[in-house]
Scaffold this motif. Structure first.
Motif, PDB file in Angstrom:
ATOM      1  N   SER A 137     -12.065  -0.780   2.749  1.00  0.00           N
ATOM      2  CA  SER A 137     -12.449  -1.897   3.631  1.00  0.00           C
ATOM      3  C   SER A 137     -11.285  -2.958   3.604  1.00  0.00           C
ATOM      4  CB  SER A 137     -13.494  -2.846   3.340  1.00  0.00           C
ATOM      5  OG  SER A 137     -13.450  -3.222   1.897  1.00  0.00           O
ATOM      6  N   GLY A 138     -10.479  -2.853   2.709  1.00  0.00           N
ATOM      7  CA  GLY A 138      -9.064  -3.740   2.924  1.00  0.00           C
ATOM      8  C   GLY A 138      -8.249  -3.310   4.043  1.00  0.00           C
ATOM      9  N   ARG A 139      -8.454  -2.185   4.319  1.00  0.00           N
ATOM     10  CA  ARG A 139      -7.393  -1.408   5.555  1.00  0.00           C
ATOM     11  C   ARG A 139      -8.132  -1.726   6.705  1.00  0.00           C
ATOM     12  NH1 ARG A 139      -5.218   4.124   3.653  1.00  0.00           N
ATOM     13  NH2 ARG A 139      -4.214   3.890   5.442  1.00  0.00           N
ATOM     14  N   VAL A 140      -7.327  -1.933   8.080  1.00  0.00           N
ATOM     15  CA  VAL A 140      -7.966  -2.114   9.034  1.00  0.00           C
ATOM     16  C   VAL A 140      -6.660  -1.240   9.975  1.00  0.00           C
ATOM     17  CG1 VAL A 140      -8.734  -3.768  10.944  1.00  0.00           C
ATOM     18  CG2 VAL A 140      -8.858  -4.363   8.385  1.00  0.00           C
ATOM     19  N   ALA A 141      -7.263  -0.730  11.098  1.00  0.00           N
ATOM     20  CA  ALA A 141      -6.561  -0.022  12.020  1.00  0.00           C
ATOM     21  C   ALA A 141      -5.722  -1.026  12.602  1.00  0.00           C
ATOM     22  CB  ALA A 141      -7.135   0.540  12.989  1.00  0.00           C
ATOM     23  N   ALA A 142      -4.250  -0.734  12.829  1.00  0.00           N
ATOM     24  CA  ALA A 142      -3.198  -1.751  13.266  1.00  0.00           C
ATOM     25  C   ALA A 142      -3.507  -2.010  14.999  1.00  0.00           C
ATOM     26  CB  ALA A 142      -1.698  -1.222  13.380  1.00  0.00           C
TER      27      ALA A 142
ATOM     28  N   CYS B 153       0.773  -1.321   0.118  1.00  0.00           N
ATOM     29  CA  CYS B 153      -0.044   0.060   0.127  1.00  0.00           C
ATOM     30  C   CYS B 153       1.020   1.361   0.044  1.00  0.00           C
ATOM     31  CB  CYS B 153      -0.948  -0.088   1.093  1.00  0.00           C
ATOM     32  SG  CYS B 153      -2.142   1.277   1.343  1.00  0.00           S
ATOM     33  N   CYS B 154       1.907   1.438   0.912  1.00  0.00           N
ATOM     34  CA  CYS B 154       2.417   2.693   1.130  1.00  0.00           C
ATOM     35  C   CYS B 154       4.183   2.400   0.635  1.00  0.00           C
ATOM     36  CB  CYS B 154       2.556   3.203   2.782  1.00  0.00           C
ATOM     37  SG  CYS B 154       3.425   2.066   3.626  1.00  0.00           S
ATOM     38  N   GLY B 155       4.725   1.107   0.435  1.00  0.00           N
ATOM     39  CA  GLY B 155       5.966   0.941   0.240  1.00  0.00           C
ATOM     40  C   GLY B 155       6.902   0.831   1.087  1.00  0.00           C
ATOM     41  N   ALA B 156       6.539   0.911   2.426  1.00  0.00           N
ATOM     42  CA  ALA B 156       7.254   0.892   3.598  1.00  0.00           C
ATOM     43  C   ALA B 156       7.959  -0.425   3.750  1.00  0.00           C
ATOM     44  CB  ALA B 156       6.546   1.327   5.008  1.00  0.00           C
ATOM     45  N   LYS B 157       9.011  -0.301   4.392  1.00  0.00           N
ATOM     46  CA  LYS B 157       9.833  -1.850   4.700  1.00  0.00           C
ATOM     47  C   LYS B 157       9.107  -2.454   6.044  1.00  0.00           C
ATOM     48  CE  LYS B 157      13.837  -4.305   4.686  1.00  0.00           C
ATOM     49  NZ  LYS B 157      15.288  -4.305   4.681  1.00  0.00           N
TER      50      LYS B 157
ATOM     51  N   CYS C 258       0.990   2.684   7.351  1.00  0.00           N
ATOM     52  CA  CYS C 258      -0.151   2.966   6.759  1.00  0.00           C
ATOM     53  C   CYS C 258      -1.428   2.296   7.368  1.00  0.00           C
ATOM     54  CB  CYS C 258      -0.223   2.949   5.325  1.00  0.00           C
ATOM     55  SG  CYS C 258      -0.101   1.124   4.721  1.00  0.00           S
ATOM     56  N   GLY C 259      -1.045   1.237   8.196  1.00  0.00           N
ATOM     57  CA  GLY C 259      -2.122   0.631   8.869  1.00  0.00           C
ATOM     58  C   GLY C 259      -2.731  -0.704   8.112  1.00  0.00           C
ATOM     59  N   LEU C 260      -2.015  -0.948   6.883  1.00  0.00           N
ATOM     60  CA  LEU C 260      -2.683  -2.044   6.226  1.00  0.00           C
ATOM     61  C   LEU C 260      -2.447  -3.220   7.064  1.00  0.00           C
ATOM     62  CD1 LEU C 260      -3.773  -2.953   3.547  1.00  0.00           C
ATOM     63  CD2 LEU C 260      -1.508  -3.515   2.886  1.00  0.00           C
ATOM     64  N   VAL C 261      -3.529  -4.262   6.885  1.00  0.00           N
ATOM     65  CA  VAL C 261      -3.349  -5.705   7.718  1.00  0.00           C
ATOM     66  C   VAL C 261      -3.742  -6.478   6.493  1.00  0.00           C
ATOM     67  CG1 VAL C 261      -4.201  -7.258   9.250  1.00  0.00           C
ATOM     68  CG2 VAL C 261      -3.760  -4.964   9.922  1.00  0.00           C
ATOM     69  N   GLU C 262      -2.905  -7.447   6.005  1.00  0.00           N
ATOM     70  CA  GLU C 262      -3.232  -8.330   4.893  1.00  0.00           C
ATOM     71  C   GLU C 262      -2.678  -9.680   5.136  1.00  0.00           C
ATOM     72  OE1 GLU C 262      -5.029  -9.784   2.489  1.00  0.00           O
ATOM     73  OE2 GLU C 262      -5.562  -7.968   1.617  1.00  0.00           O
TER      74      GLU C 262
ATOM     75  N   GLY D  98       2.787  -0.935 -12.028  1.00  0.00           N
ATOM     76  CA  GLY D  98       2.804   0.397 -11.179  1.00  0.00           C
ATOM     77  C   GLY D  98       1.449   0.613 -10.538  1.00  0.00           C
ATOM     78  N   HIS D  99       0.741  -0.649 -10.249  1.00  0.00           N
ATOM     79  CA  HIS D  99      -0.580  -0.167  -9.400  1.00  0.00           C
ATOM     80  C   HIS D  99      -0.898  -1.755  -8.833  1.00  0.00           C
ATOM     81  CE1 HIS D  99      -3.447  -2.115 -12.233  1.00  0.00           C
ATOM     82  NE2 HIS D  99      -2.803  -1.758 -13.214  1.00  0.00           N
ATOM     83  N   ASN D 100      -1.912  -1.672  -8.039  1.00  0.00           N
ATOM     84  CA  ASN D 100      -2.454  -2.771  -7.463  1.00  0.00           C
ATOM     85  C   ASN D 100      -3.641  -2.391  -6.589  1.00  0.00           C
ATOM     86  OD1 ASN D 100      -1.705  -2.082  -4.706  1.00  0.00           O
ATOM     87  ND2 ASN D 100       0.182  -3.131  -4.767  1.00  0.00           N
ATOM     88  N   LYS D 101      -4.351  -3.182  -6.093  1.00  0.00           N
ATOM     89  CA  LYS D 101      -5.616  -2.927  -5.373  1.00  0.00           C
ATOM     90  C   LYS D 101      -5.361  -2.008  -4.156  1.00  0.00           C
ATOM     91  CE  LYS D 101      -6.368  -6.987  -2.570  1.00  0.00           C
ATOM     92  NZ  LYS D 101      -7.462  -7.895  -2.208  1.00  0.00           N
ATOM     93  N   PHE D 102      -4.368  -1.870  -3.420  1.00  0.00           N
ATOM     94  CA  PHE D 102      -4.118  -1.020  -2.495  1.00  0.00           C
ATOM     95  C   PHE D 102      -3.353   0.418  -2.743  1.00  0.00           C
ATOM     96  CE2 PHE D 102      -3.000  -5.137  -1.248  1.00  0.00           C
ATOM     97  CZ  PHE D 102      -4.217  -5.541  -0.153  1.00  0.00           C
ATOM     98  N   ARG D 103      -2.902   0.590  -3.757  1.00  0.00           N
ATOM     99  CA  ARG D 103      -2.194   2.017  -4.308  1.00  0.00           C
ATOM    100  C   ARG D 103      -3.281   2.889  -5.000  1.00  0.00           C
ATOM    101  NH1 ARG D 103       4.104   2.161  -4.120  1.00  0.00           N
ATOM    102  NH2 ARG D 103       4.353   0.554  -2.714  1.00  0.00           N
ATOM    103  N   PRO D 104      -2.934   4.068  -4.450  1.00  0.00           N
ATOM    104  CA  PRO D 104      -3.821   5.298  -5.141  1.00  0.00           C
ATOM    105  C   PRO D 104      -3.705   5.194  -6.536  1.00  0.00           C
ATOM    106  CG  PRO D 104      -2.626   5.925  -3.441  1.00  0.00           C
ATOM    107  CD  PRO D 104      -2.179   4.673  -3.453  1.00  0.00           C
ATOM    108  N   GLY D 105      -4.743   5.381  -7.349  1.00  0.00           N
ATOM    109  CA  GLY D 105      -4.411   5.580  -8.863  1.00  0.00           C
ATOM    110  C   GLY D 105      -4.794   4.188  -9.422  1.00  0.00           C
TER     111      GLY D 105
END
Ligand SMILES: [Zn+2]
Length: 385
Positions: free
Chosen positions: A380-385, A327-331, A346-350, A366-373
């Motif tokens: 709904s795919g994102r859940v608070a950590a 989603c955000c590219g963080a390590k 970014c809080g993504l849980v997957e 250059g895209h996937n279902k989590f990335r803007p654009g």
């Protein structure tokens, strides 16, 4: 586009003996060529060229009349195969990888002969094969027709557990797909066979375990029959049973993987996969316990079917895909025990494998279902950590 079409052939007893004999002599040729190359390498540190060896083949065929009985171009192919093996060896030496000289082959384990179609091997009326050096015409079980417009360039005769087959290498025109621009990323899962970036996990079929059990049973039978007080006939039988079993399970697996690959190719137009040729991958893959034949075969089948259907497969650098947030590219570091990707940024849980598959999709397209654009992002795919 190149396709391989395999058919069982049914040689009669005399033809079988002649085919065995032919493979025996091709094996002798392979080993003689290898011996010559090893000597050249040991003496001068050079690699003989294919041409140098092929030039000698004519003379060799007059000196060894048995070789003269068979197809000249098929024997050239034996030397080409040797050249490939040797070049791979030199490549490993150059890279400083563990080299290991190419090995001599036992003729009982030399199972294939390559022919130029229409030269050493010809198709005769009634779809029977005429093969140089083999008496009569060999029956082919013609279970499917070649695709329309196909041209055959080469044919390989193979022996597998006492059964004979011919594989035709066909060049056939591509059929173009008409579906939309749907993309997907695939990753070898930890427990699943494959994870898709759309969230689907394809279970590892239980034939892996089952087959291993059945195989062990038959292997034990072979080693038991090795005892000196037992007649070798029994050993032969046990060995044949083991070989037949391996062949059957291999067929069953291939069948299953064919269907899976066809399904994935039917559903997606652009498919991102890990580049399996990148160095260092084997180790990380091994850790995931997926470095089995199933995964490699599945990738090959997807590539083949996609090409046939005019769809695109993109291979990306697989390093670090399991440690990156889709989603955000963080390590986001994980051990093998961590089954879930939790991004502190970014809080993504997957699911970790779905996350990795999504990273693979992003790297390719250059895209996937989590990335803007992407236009497919689901909050709904994102859940608070
Ligand atoms: Zn993130």
């Amino acid at each position: 586009m190149l396709l391989s079409y395999k058919y069982r052939i049914h040689p009669n007893r005399r033809q079988r003996e002649a085919l065995d004999e032919m493979l025996h002599w091709f094996c002798q040729l392979y080993n003689a060529g290898l011996q010559q190359r090893i000597e050249a390498y040991r003496r001068q540190g050079v690699s003989l060229t294919y041409k140098a060896q092929a030039d000698e083949l004519k003379l060799l065929r007059t000196e060894v009349p048995e070789l003269g009985n068979y197809s000249f171009s098929a024997e050239q192919q034996v030397l080409r195969r040797l050249t490939k093996t040797f070049n791979a060896f030199f490549g490993r030496v150059k890279r400083g990888a563990k080299a290991g000289f190419p090995r001599f082959k036992a003729s009982a384990r030399f199972h294939a002969a390559d022919f130029r179609f229409g030269d050493g091997l010809k198709m005769k009326p009634g779809r029977r094969l005429s093969i140089v050096g083999i008496p009569g015409l060999v029956k082919v079980k013609w279970h499917r027709d070649w695709p329309p417009g196909a041209a055959c360039g080469a044919a390989v005769i193979t022996r597998q557990a006492g059964k004979w087959s011919v594989v035709f290498q066909l060049d056939a025109p591509v059929e173009h797909s008409v579906t939309g621009p749907v993309t997907v990323g695939l990753d070898a899962g930890l427990s699943a066979l494959v994870a898709l970036s759309d969230g689907a996990l394809v279970e590892r079929p239980n034939w892996t375990k089952k087959a291993a059990k059945g195989l062990r049973k038959r292997q034990r039978a072979v080693s038991r029959s090795r005892k000196p007080n037992l007649r070798s006939k029994r050993r032969k039988k046990a060995t044949a049973r083991l070989a037949a079993y391996s062949r059957k399970t291999a067929n069953r697996r291939a069948d299953h993987l064919h269907k899976l690959a066809a399904d994935i190719v039917a559903r997606y137009d652009r498919i991102a996969v890990e580049d399996l040729t990148i160095q260092g991958l084997a180790r990380s893959m091994l850790a995931k316990d997926v470095l089995d034949a199933a995964w490699g075969l599945l990738m090959a089948l997807i590539a083949d079917k996609a090409e046939r259907a005019g769809k695109l497969v993109v291979a990306v650098d697989p390093r670090g895909t399991s440690q990156e947030c889709p989603c955000c590219g963080a390590k986001v570091e994980k051990t093998l025990a961590d089954r879930v990707h939790r991004c502190p940024d970014c809080g993504l849980v997957e699911n970790r494998d779905v996350a990795a598959a999504s990273v693979i999709e992003f790297r390719a397209f250059g895209h996937n279902k989590f990335r803007p654009g992407s236009g497919l992002r689901t909050p709904s795919g994102r859940v608070a950590a």
